[in-house]
Design an enzyme around this catalytic site. Structure first.
Site, PDB file in Angstrom:
ATOM      1  N   ASP A   1      18.079  22.077  15.344  1.00  0.00           N
ATOM      2  CA  ASP A   1      19.320  22.166  14.592  1.00  0.00           C
ATOM      3  C   ASP A   1      19.868  23.583  14.697  1.00  0.00           C
ATOM      4  O   ASP A   1      19.114  24.551  14.607  1.00  0.00           O
ATOM      5  CB  ASP A   1      19.074  21.824  13.116  1.00  0.00           C
ATOM      6  CG  ASP A   1      19.849  20.599  12.663  1.00  0.00           C
ATOM      7  OD1 ASP A   1      21.067  20.722  12.503  1.00  0.00           O
ATOM      8  OD2 ASP A   1      19.238  19.538  12.499  1.00  0.00           O
TER       9      ASP A   1
ATOM     10  N   ASP B   1      25.174  21.841  13.555  1.00  0.00           N
ATOM     11  CA  ASP B   1      25.551  21.451  12.191  1.00  0.00           C
ATOM     12  C   ASP B   1      26.951  21.945  11.850  1.00  0.00           C
ATOM     13  O   ASP B   1      27.315  23.085  12.148  1.00  0.00           O
ATOM     14  CB  ASP B   1      24.538  22.065  11.211  1.00  0.00           C
ATOM     15  CG  ASP B   1      24.814  21.701   9.767  1.00  0.00           C
ATOM     16  OD1 ASP B   1      24.662  20.517   9.424  1.00  0.00           O
ATOM     17  OD2 ASP B   1      25.181  22.601   8.988  1.00  0.00           O
TER      18      ASP B   1
ATOM     19  N   GLU C   1      28.106  18.036  15.202  1.00  0.00           N
ATOM     20  CA  GLU C   1      28.428  17.224  14.029  1.00  0.00           C
ATOM     21  C   GLU C   1      29.922  17.415  13.767  1.00  0.00           C
ATOM     22  O   GLU C   1      30.368  18.523  13.507  1.00  0.00           O
ATOM     23  CB  GLU C   1      27.606  17.687  12.838  1.00  0.00           C
ATOM     24  CG  GLU C   1      27.905  16.924  11.555  1.00  0.00           C
ATOM     25  CD  GLU C   1      27.157  17.493  10.357  1.00  0.00           C
ATOM     26  OE1 GLU C   1      26.784  16.705   9.480  1.00  0.00           O
ATOM     27  OE2 GLU C   1      26.971  18.721  10.286  1.00  0.00           O
TER      28      GLU C   1
ATOM     29  N   HIS D   1      19.675  12.153   8.664  1.00  0.00           N
ATOM     30  CA  HIS D   1      19.104  12.667   7.414  1.00  0.00           C
ATOM     31  C   HIS D   1      20.088  12.686   6.262  1.00  0.00           C
ATOM     32  O   HIS D   1      19.686  12.888   5.111  1.00  0.00           O
ATOM     33  CB  HIS D   1      18.590  14.085   7.659  1.00  0.00           C
ATOM     34  CG  HIS D   1      19.680  15.014   8.104  1.00  0.00           C
ATOM     35  ND1 HIS D   1      20.226  14.952   9.374  1.00  0.00           N
ATOM     36  CD2 HIS D   1      20.355  15.983   7.452  1.00  0.00           C
ATOM     37  CE1 HIS D   1      21.186  15.854   9.472  1.00  0.00           C
ATOM     38  NE2 HIS D   1      21.284  16.494   8.336  1.00  0.00           N
ATOM     39  N   ASP D   2      21.378  12.512   6.541  1.00  0.00           N
ATOM     40  CA  ASP D   2      22.406  12.582   5.503  1.00  0.00           C
ATOM     41  C   ASP D   2      22.915  11.210   5.068  1.00  0.00           C
ATOM     42  O   ASP D   2      23.848  11.125   4.268  1.00  0.00           O
ATOM     43  CB  ASP D   2      23.618  13.397   6.002  1.00  0.00           C
ATOM     44  CG  ASP D   2      23.385  14.897   5.946  1.00  0.00           C
ATOM     45  OD1 ASP D   2      22.531  15.336   5.158  1.00  0.00           O
ATOM     46  OD2 ASP D   2      24.058  15.629   6.689  1.00  0.00           O
TER      47      ASP D   2
END
Length: 588
Positions: free
Chosen positions: A101, A207, A266, A343-344
């Protein structure tokens, strides 16, 4: 590049690991890097070629590692830099890739850069974060603007040392870096990117990568939430004026030195035309992006954490979100991704299919068929391959750990003075889309704590781990895990159609129960017909007009082999894929 010689990452099957909840080897209740290394043979056997490891950097963990205090070190419960070196080597020894990440919109407020920046307006780091003077109204201090944080509340936090506010689009412990400052950018590139590329990693998931460039005037956002002091301000910080300049700079000054580096961004709240600017091969900014239209379905976009307004989406809305992502490559030099979980997000089985016990395994296989037949780089999230699903509705707020979910719940609690019906509504929304759903420990076996840890897990293990776990499914040839392995292998075998297929078309757009689409081989001589039943009921097949009688080969179905026959109608949650070959296409 052409489909005949694509970038390595285009046809790669990627698997996201959330380290805290993956596999614990030392009994402290928190997953770790040695745990990841121990499961590499399992992932290799599944067909995984690339691992995306979520933040493992040193962090105070105010937002589960997305608040980084040192890019060049590892969060101690996860392990050490030496453990990371070993993970990189073990992946490469197996012919697997590893991406990390990249969290560079903000740091932790405990990062040395911010600790210096907050001390004064004149030191070396003074301008490395976004600082603004207070707005004084009737002699009282107020934030510089009415911007609302993505997690709720003001996006500005007062700092007494400087008598100024700093911007934080997320929690107040995550101050936004000032990308307008060239020295800050160079330091970011060196510490967050080059440090790890020099160790041999193969790329990054980036991210919040469309948030770096803000409207530097920081005007008040228009009022969309009446009666609220702070307002969603996405118009002023998403896809800002210098985003493309900085991403090109990053590519030219840093990434190009390391070869074919995967940069998957993202990219929330972004229209297709704008997405293309980021992922065009000619632009050389990002390799591909996660388009969030699918996973944002039914959620209050820009609502500042108002999960109690969550609603169930319709199947036509789902089809449209998929269509947008698939059409990104149509007539362009862009590439795309395929994902339903991270994960979100809540678990895809609960959000997009069904987690009813009688249909759950079949529905999990149906979603595997959908994902493996869509064009793009495939991303699986840990536990998705065994059909993990959302936490039960009876769980209370005391089981939650996610800061975003807790903020949302407490906002309702305060606003509605502990009204039980409002709190029930809040928990219902969190049970469907709350981030903790994806962060429950991976269910490895039926032993205590699902084989995740010998200690006390940092977050509760799902109640159903004895029935849904890796060990049981490895022993069952009819399990979702066995089916995922089969589908990943089939996707590789038919890569030109499944990974690189073109001309995606939906044939039953308004049907509320069935999803039918076709794809073509790049040479135009083969087609895939995909039929997916998203209901508990028997459904008719919606053949593309004029093709009802076409001769076709059943490539795959999610019916149990030897126990169920492919029939005239689609049984509940059935998936089937037909292959139509060149001779047939030329003959009708």
């Amino acid at each position: 590049m052409s489909a005949s010689k694509p970038n390595w990452w285009k046809a790669s099957t990627c698997y996201q690991i959330w380290p805290a909840s993956y596999k614990d080897t030392n009994g402290d209740g928190i997953g770790d890097i040695p745990g990841i290394i121990s499961t590499l043979p399992y992932l290799k056997d599944l067909g995984v070629e690339t691992i995306w490891l979520s933040p493992m950097y040193d962090s105070p963990q105010k937002d589960m590692g997305y608040d980084i205090s040192n890019y060049e070190d590892v969060y101690p419960p996860y392990g050490t830099v030496a453990d990371m070196d070993r993970l990189i080597k073990e992946c490469h020894d197996r012919g697997m890739k590893l991406i990390l990440d990249l969290v560079i919109n903000h740091t932790s407020d405990q990062h040395a850069w911010f600790q210096e920046s907050r001390k004064s307006k004149t030191n070396e780091y003074a301008d490395w974060y976004v600082w603004r003077d207070p707005k004084i109204i009737n002699g009282k201090r107020h934030p510089p603007s009415n911007w609302r944080s993505i997690f709720g509340g003001s996006a500005w936090e007062y700092c007494e040392e400087r008598d100024q506010y700093y911007l934080h689009l997320f929690v107040k412990e995550q101050p936004d870096l000032n990308w307008e400052n060239e020295e800050a950018r160079k330091a970011i590139y060196k510490s967050a990117i080059e440090f790890w590329l020099n160790k041999g990693i193969d790329g990054f998931r980036v991210d919040a990568c469309n948030l770096y460039s803000k409207d530097v005037l920081f005007p008040d956002a228009v009022t969309r939430l009446h009666g609220e002091e702070f307002q969603p301000a996405e118009d002023h910080y998403i896809n800002g004026p210098r985003m493309h300049e900085w991403l090109r700079e990053q590519r030219q000054q840093v990434l190009d030195k390391y070869g074919d580096i995967l940069m998957v961004g993202e990219l929330p709240f972004t229209e297709a035309a704008e997405v293309l600017k980021y992922v065009s091969a000619e632009a050389r900014e990002l390799s591909c992006v996660f388009d969030f239209d699918v996973v944002m379905l039914g959620t209050p976009n820009g609502g500042g954490g108002k999960k109690h307004h969550t609603v169930r989406h319709t199947l036509p809305q789902f089809k449209e979100a998929i269509r947008k992502v698939q059409h990104l490559i149509r007539g362009t030099d862009a590439w795309t991704t395929v994902f339903l979980e991270n994960h979100d997000q809540g678990r895809s089985l609960s959000r997009f299919a069904t987690d009813k016990p009688q249909w759950r395994e079949k529905a999990a296989k149906m979603l595997a068929v959908l994902m493996c037949t869509l064009t793009g780089t495939l991303f699986l999230y840990q536990g998705q391959e065994i059909g993990m699903y959302n936490h039960p509705e009876h769980w209370g707020v005391e089981e939650l750990r996610d800061i975003d979910s807790l903020n949302a719940y407490n906002d309702v609690k305060t606003r509605h003075k502990d009204d039980p019906l409002w709190l029930k509504k809040a928990m219902k929304g969190l049970q469907l889309v709350g981030r903790d759903n994806a962060r429950l420990p991976v269910q490895w076996d039926a032993s205590a704590n699902a084989g995740f840890t010998t200690g006390k897990p940092w977050i509760r293990v799902h109640d159903d781990y004895e029935a849904v776990n890796v060990a049981a499914q490895r022993a069952d040839p009819h399990s979702p895990l066995a089916f995922w392995k089969k589908m990943i292998a089939l996707r590789k075998q038919h890569a030109e159609l499944m990974v690189f297929g073109t001309d995606f078309e939906v044939w039953d757009f308004f049907d509320q129960d069935v999803f039918t689409f076709t794809k073509a081989h790049p040479d135009g001589h083969h087609k895939l017909f995909v039929f997916l039943n998203f209901s508990d009921d028997l459904q008719p097949l919606h053949y593309p007009h004029g093709l009802e009688g076409m001769k076709k080969e059943l490539l795959v179905s999610n019916l149990r082999q030897g126990e169920e026959e492919v029939g005239r109608y689609l049984t509940p949650w059935e998936a089937r894929v037909y292959l139509v070959r060149e001779t047939v296409l030329n003959g009708y």
